[in-house]
Design a protein around this motif. Sequence first.
Motif, PDB file in Angstrom:
ATOM      1  N   ASP A 197      82.920 -29.785 -56.778  1.00 49.64           N
ATOM      2  CA  ASP A 197      83.910 -30.809 -56.424  1.00 49.64           C
ATOM      3  C   ASP A 197      83.380 -31.673 -55.272  1.00 49.64           C
ATOM      4  N   PRO A 198      83.469 -33.013 -55.390  1.00 47.80           N
ATOM      5  CA  PRO A 198      82.969 -33.882 -54.320  1.00 47.80           C
ATOM      6  C   PRO A 198      83.851 -33.812 -53.078  1.00 47.80           C
ATOM      7  N   VAL A 199      83.210 -33.804 -51.908  1.00 45.21           N
ATOM      8  CA  VAL A 199      83.909 -33.843 -50.622  1.00 45.21           C
ATOM      9  C   VAL A 199      83.275 -34.948 -49.786  1.00 45.21           C
ATOM     10  N   ASN A 200      83.963 -35.323 -48.723  1.00 45.27           N
ATOM     11  CA  ASN A 200      83.480 -36.398 -47.867  1.00 45.27           C
ATOM     12  C   ASN A 200      82.235 -35.938 -47.089  1.00 45.27           C
ATOM     13  N   PRO A 201      81.071 -36.551 -47.332  1.00 42.33           N
ATOM     14  CA  PRO A 201      79.862 -36.119 -46.598  1.00 42.33           C
ATOM     15  C   PRO A 201      79.980 -36.297 -45.088  1.00 42.33           C
ATOM     16  N   MET A 202      80.813 -37.262 -44.646  1.00 48.67           N
ATOM     17  CA  MET A 202      80.925 -37.514 -43.212  1.00 48.67           C
ATOM     18  C   MET A 202      81.584 -36.348 -42.485  1.00 48.67           C
ATOM     19  N   ASN A 203      82.338 -35.486 -43.204  1.00 47.85           N
ATOM     20  CA  ASN A 203      82.904 -34.303 -42.557  1.00 47.85           C
ATOM     21  C   ASN A 203      81.789 -33.433 -41.989  1.00 47.85           C
ATOM     22  N   TYR A 204      80.721 -33.245 -42.768  1.00 47.47           N
ATOM     23  CA  TYR A 204      79.588 -32.448 -42.300  1.00 47.47           C
ATOM     24  C   TYR A 204      78.777 -33.192 -41.241  1.00 47.47           C
ATOM     25  N   ILE A 205      78.540 -34.494 -41.472  1.00 47.38           N
ATOM     26  CA  ILE A 205      77.713 -35.269 -40.534  1.00 47.38           C
ATOM     27  C   ILE A 205      78.378 -35.336 -39.173  1.00 47.38           C
ATOM     28  N   ARG A 206      79.714 -35.617 -39.151  1.00 51.32           N
ATOM     29  CA  ARG A 206      80.418 -35.690 -37.857  1.00 51.32           C
ATOM     30  C   ARG A 206      80.421 -34.324 -37.168  1.00 51.32           C
ATOM     31  N   ALA A 207      80.621 -33.245 -37.960  1.00 48.13           N
ATOM     32  CA  ALA A 207      80.654 -31.909 -37.359  1.00 48.13           C
ATOM     33  C   ALA A 207      79.317 -31.544 -36.726  1.00 48.13           C
ATOM     34  N   GLY A 208      78.207 -32.053 -37.304  1.00 46.87           N
ATOM     35  CA  GLY A 208      76.892 -31.728 -36.771  1.00 46.87           C
ATOM     36  C   GLY A 208      76.387 -32.649 -35.698  1.00 46.87           C
ATOM     37  N   GLN A 209      77.166 -33.705 -35.367  1.00 52.31           N
ATOM     38  CA  GLN A 209      76.678 -34.669 -34.368  1.00 52.31           C
ATOM     39  C   GLN A 209      76.472 -34.036 -33.008  1.00 52.31           C
ATOM     40  N   ASP A 210      77.321 -33.041 -32.637  1.00 57.49           N
ATOM     41  CA  ASP A 210      77.214 -32.424 -31.320  1.00 57.49           C
ATOM     42  C   ASP A 210      76.132 -31.341 -31.275  1.00 57.49           C
ATOM     43  N   VAL A 211      75.529 -31.032 -32.443  1.00 53.50           N
ATOM     44  CA  VAL A 211      74.545 -29.950 -32.497  1.00 53.50           C
ATOM     45  C   VAL A 211      73.185 -30.462 -32.950  1.00 53.50           C
ATOM     46  N   PHE A 212      73.156 -31.278 -34.018  1.00 58.46           N
ATOM     47  CA  PHE A 212      71.892 -31.755 -34.570  1.00 58.46           C
ATOM     48  C   PHE A 212      71.709 -33.238 -34.286  1.00 58.46           C
TER      49      PHE A 212
END
Length: 446
Positions: A431-446
């Motif tokens: 099922d497709p999900v919003n890729p920005m959910n992962y990108i935003r979550a990783g901004q503070d780490v990666f």
Amino acid sequence: MKWKRDGEFQSLRSRLTAKLHAMLERAFPERRLFLRSEEETRFIRLKPETQLVAWTGSVLVVGWTIIATAILLMDSIGAGNFRAQAQRDQLAYEQRLNDLSAERDARALEAIAAHERFSAALEQISIMQSQLLLVEEKRRELERGLETVQATLRDTMRAREDALERLANLEAEGGDTGQTVVSSDATGTVDLLSTALAETAAQRDQIAEDAAFAITQAEELELELRLQQERNDQIFRQLEEAMLVSVEPLDRMFRAAGMNPDRLIDQVRQGYSGTGGPLTPIQFSTRGEEPDPDALRANAILTAMDRINLYRIAAEKVPFSMPVRSNFRFTSGFGPRWGRLHAGTDFAGPIGTPIYATADGVVSHAGWSSGYGRLIKIQHDFGIETRYAHLNSMDVRVGQRVSRGDRIGAMGNSGRSTGPHLHYEVRESGDPVNPMNYIRAGQDVF
């Protein structure tokens, strides 16, 4: 009368038309365009009204062009600033993570050294306790021996008194031989008992001195052990604070991406189920007593370090990073578009812009796919799949294992595409999900 009013209205309209035409004549005088050929010459008359329409249309086109160009420039500048800020945040957090890792390793070494000193102190105390027990047992044996000597001495004194009494009786009867024999035996026995009693008293005094020295040493070791315990407590507090600072951002990152950290850790642990190594919990023999608090705290720190290590492994397998690292701009996000679901995020840029894998995984598709054009699919752990569409070239093949940050292709305009861009999708269990959910979550780490 009606005919007269209609005539006046027509006359008024004619005058207004004439005045308007005169004004246009001043601004846009009538012009003629001559078209000459070999056989004849023709001309086109450009009335003021026609010139006004052409001028208005040109102004509108130029204005629209200026506004559209300004919007594109603002989007490009905004996308560049966002990317630069994301890179700066990534570098800052990586530096902070490296510093925390170095501090964690230093604290781990201090904890190991403290544990070794603690074990050595416990061993010394155990040896001293054993020595004290031996000294106490020897003292008791000497006391029992001293009691035996004292009883023997009392019996000897009674025997001596009996001998003296018999000697007195013999003297009364007038004999000297018996007196000489009895006196000689009694004197030898008394001397022997006196010597044994003196040696026993000396041994008792030496044992008392040894016991006092052992007690002093035990008190000094107890003080040193208490100071060592305070130092260990300070080290443990620093380690616990460092673990808390390291674990919380990672925990928030996975929760922000909609993932359950505990279930994620269990899945990673099942895949990495080896035992042993520096993070193995410390085992102590409690001999039926309560567990040592320091051992429990050390095991809690080791458990937190193991959780950070499992988080690191999981983060490599989840698409937290950006697929495009060069300058780009967002052109379309995840959600409904033109009555249909746009199942990904579009990153626009020049043809040939490098595309990178956003997480560790295995390439499951690398080829043409109808509207996607040149498409790469990467299957990751935890049921996650990423898709990279409209590519110009592909640098991977099916079955190839890739790591986060590996180049897999280049941006293009293949398939149903209106311009060079990357169509990037993330799917969970298909099922497709919003890729920005992962990108935003990783901004503070990666």
